[in-house]
Enzyme design. Structure first.
Site, PDB file in Angstrom:
ATOM      1  CB  CYS A 169      -0.896   0.005   1.232  1.00 51.69           C
ATOM      2  SG  CYS A 169      -2.015  -1.406   1.313  1.00 51.69           S
ATOM      3  CE1 TYR A 188      -3.015 -10.902  -0.023  1.00 47.02           C
ATOM      4  CE2 TYR A 188      -4.826  -9.326  -0.097  1.00 47.02           C
ATOM      5  CZ  TYR A 188      -3.676  -9.805   0.503  1.00 47.02           C
ATOM      6  OH  TYR A 188      -3.184  -9.174   1.625  1.00 47.02           O
ATOM      7  CG  HIS A 222      -4.812 -12.489   9.677  1.00 42.52           C
ATOM      8  ND1 HIS A 222      -4.357 -13.762   9.909  1.00 42.52           N
ATOM      9  CD2 HIS A 222      -4.070 -11.684  10.457  1.00 42.52           C
ATOM     10  CE1 HIS A 222      -3.391 -13.712  10.804  1.00 42.52           C
ATOM     11  NE2 HIS A 222      -3.193 -12.475  11.147  1.00 42.52           N
ATOM     12  CG  ASP A 277       4.059 -10.118   5.070  1.00 46.47           C
ATOM     13  OD1 ASP A 277       4.960 -10.957   4.911  1.00 46.47           O
ATOM     14  OD2 ASP A 277       3.452  -9.586   4.131  1.00 46.47           O
TER      15      ASP A 277
END
Length: 697
Positions: free
Chosen positions: A31, A171, A175, A267
């Site tokens: 992002c 994708y 979660h 991550d």
């Protein structure tokens, strides 16, 4: 200068389905806060990375349907054909410099609540929100819903091809993607062919892969972003069960595997918790099973570590998000034999915080990040000097160092004068604290660049007075004198001094920096709410003191929710034996302890301690600036035409804001007059036919 042969392996072309990546350096999806409403900023931000030599440059997650509305996160969309035009601008900008453009098609399932579209969230089973703590439940999808979802996905794939993407992602990561929520036993409680066994829970993932392969043919590669470890132990997706099973079931179906960890806080682990290459255990699993190329991350900043990952068969592509933000030209610098010029990521996660506060991206190391389009800033290029003026910069902290580096790059003659014996300012101190060693790269990168410049001199151990500045002979004077921590307790929750803060048992972080001995038990009062309160508590506890960390807010270090450090920070503090006290303000301090007041009831309670460390707010160290600015006649007589305070010396903030302040001054010196709005704006064109049509609905 040519690259060292050791790094040749990083520049081998690699086939991804029908496409070929020119090297092994790959910007994975991440992002940036631009999304659908700032498309020019997004395209320019990614284009710079392509120019910098990355072989693949991907979007952030790209929503495929209004039932996946991430508001308030303004993420990319492919809801209908109207979105193709915006993303075509992205692909053209990326492909112009020879990179492949990738898109991460996403549906966040019942992880988000569709605040703008008001569509009912969908998921494999009735589930509550993942991202937003909203009182809304996602509804369980029936077979018709699943068929519709597959249709939406195929339509998005076709639109992605129309927009010119080279790599199209399925994708099944983290979660909060629909396939991952179907795969996870935590969120899938179905009893039909989409639930129960691993094979059933993975069914949707396989169908989406096959649908996409059929839809694109040889026009694009199909990749999968996959989480083999959700991070919840046996209750969720684990490497031993779901991770291995999915890799084995679909090993050769996608053209590329992109491996990521489950929780974003893992991550994109901050450097205070995770070292370079920390994802190797999970990355290595995929290469043992598939012959298709594998990309993974690990906050790689060292070319030698990258080579090691390839040579040992851990990865085929070196994936990068944060390091590609800190230095978009990292590949070019390796290729040109300029490893020492790499602006290494410090793992502070200010970039992540930008996303979480719903703002365009910013970076501590790279002040041009997010400014490529609106200000026209390039991370490697800057205008040459606009005058022959000499520049005196007082203070070699993050603002002063960046100002000196950038002005030196422009060609000005610079004298950088530091009162301390070492440069770095606050960074020199903070990088010695628990977990923050990599933050020293802010100083080290700039010191290394300045060392190459014959036009920049650094003088340490020299504290300048106003008369010294006036007599220095510089036409431009920049004051980067930093800030000082307040002892009186004023901060977010207390706008006036707290009783007893003038006592001999009360200390500031400047006292800690200066090596003052602090006797325990210690109360650390944190009304700053970023990292320093917790880090100082760690330091004092490691020195053998009993430590209580007190905050008026409902949680310790609350702003670190934005940098995703707090979920891992709190367990660490508790394991160290630090007592955490929340919802308590500091009412007063006495010789034998403190009075704490409940922020709701006002009821007070005594807490015994010998010392109190105040972490509340900072005041600019602006005495020199105020003395100089008060007499314009003296400035004129001394030949000083520009006097400017920058960084913490004008308004205390993060290290990132200090670096950006120094960089901005360096960019704008001797430049054109700045308008009231100092950057370009992106606006909706109300004359556009489609826009008018939408408004009339």
């Amino acid at each position: 200068m040519a690259r060292h042969p050791r790094y040749d392996i990083l520049f081998e072309p690699i086939k991804i389905g029908p496409k070929v990546a020119k090297n092994r350096l790959y910007q994975v999806p991440h992002c940036n806060g631009f999304g659908y409403h700032l498309p020019h900023g997004d395209a320019a931000f990614r284009s710079i990375k392509s120019e910098g030599g990355w072989a693949v440059v991907c979007t952030e997650q790209c929503s495929i349907h209004p039932s996946s509305d991430a508001t308030p996160y303004p993420e990319t969309r492919l809801w209908d054909d109207g979105d193709v035009r915006q993303l075509a601008m992205f692909t053209e900008a990326v492909q112009e410099h020879g990179a492949l453009a990738g898109v991460l098609l996403a549906h966040n399932s019942s992880g988000i609540s569709n605040r703008t579209t008001r569509e009912v969230p969908l998921g494999p089973s009735p589930n509550s929100m993942y991202y937003n703590v909203d009182p809304i439940m996602g509804r369980e999808m029936d077979k018709k819903d699943i068929r519709e979802f597959r249709r939406w996905h195929v339509e998005a794939v076709k639109r992605a091809v129309s927009a010119g993407f080279d790599i199209i992602y399925i994708y099944c990561g983290h979660h909060f993607s629909m396939p991952a929520m179907f795969l996870s036993p935590l969120t899938n409680h179905r009893s039909d062919e989409y639930g129960g066994s691993v094979e059933n829970r993975a069914r949707l993932t396989g169908e989406l892969l096959e649908d996409a392969k059929e839809a694109v043919g040889d026009k694009a590669a199909v990749a999968i972003r996959f989480t083999p470890d959700e991070g919840y132990g046996p209750a969720g997706i684990t490497p031993e069960v779901e991770g291995r099973a999915v890799l084995e079931m679909f090993a050769e179906l996608p053209d590329l595997w992109d491996i990521c960890l489950g929780g974003w806080e893992y991550d994109s682990g901050a450097s205070r918790f995770d070292a370079e290459g920390y994802q190797e255990p999970i990355n290595s699993l995929a290469k043992k099973i598939t012959s298709k190329p594998v990309v993974g991350t690990g906050r790689f900043t060292s070319p030698d570590t990258m080579v090691s990952q390839i040579e040992r068969g851990i990865l085929d592509f070196i994936g990068s998000a944060r390091p590609s933000i800190a230095d978009p030209f990292l590949p070019r610098k390796i290729e040109e034999g300029r490893n020492e010029d790499i602006r290494e990521c410090i793992g502070c996660n200010i970039c992540v915080a930008s996303e979480n506060i719903h703002a365009p991206i910013r970076c501590t190391q790279n002040p041009a990040a997010g400014e490529e389009w609106r200000r026209g800033w390039h991370p490697e290029e800057i205008a040459t000097k606009g005058s022959e003026d000499n520049v005196l910069i007082v203070g070699a902290g993050p603002a002063g160092l960046e100002c000196a580096r950038a002005l030196g790059q422009r060609g000005y003659t610079i004298h950088l004068v530091e009162a301390d014996e070492e440069i770095g300012g606050r960074v020199a101190f903070e990088s010695t604290l628990p977990g923050l060693a990599e933050w020293g790269r802010v100083r080290d990168y700039r010191r290394g660049q300045i060392a190459k410049m014959k036009n920049v001199e650094i003088h340490t151990g020299s504290r300048l007075s106003a008369d010294d500045v006036l007599n220095y002979g510089a036409e431009v004077v920049v004051l980067a004198t930093g800030s000082l921590w307040r002892k009186d307790g004023a901060g977010f929750s207390n706008k006036s001094p707290i009783a007893g803060t003038d006592g001999a048992n009360v200390f500031t972080l400047d006292d800690v920096r200066n090596g003052v001995t602090i006797e325990g038990p210690v109360v650390v009062f944190d009304d700053d709410h970023y990292h320093m309160g917790a880090v100082i508590a760690e330091k004092l506890r490691a020195e053998g003191n009993e430590v209580t960390l007190v905050t008026p807010l409902m949680a310790v270090s609350m702003w670190t929710d934005n940098t995703m450090e707090r979920p891992r920070l709190i367990p660490k503090l508790l394991e160290m034996g630090i007592e955490l006290v929340t919802d308590r303000n500091l009412a007063s301090i006495g010789g034998n302890g403190v009075e704490l007041a409940c922020v709701y009831s006002g009821k007070t309670e005594h807490h015994a301690c010998k010392s109190v460390v105040m972490v509340t707010s900072r005041l600019p160290d602006d005495g020199l600036y105020k003395e100089l600015i008060k007499d314009s006649a003296k400035l004129e007589e001394a030949g000083i035409r520009t006097l400017k305070a920058i960084g913490d010396s004008i308004a205390a903030g993060t290290i990132q804001t200090a670096v950006a302040s120094g960089h901005r001054f360096a960019r704008e010196l001797d430049g054109p007059e700045i308008d009231d709005v100092p950057f370009r704006l992106e606006r909706v064109d109300l004359q556009d036919d489609k826009c008018v049509a939408n408004l009339s609905l």
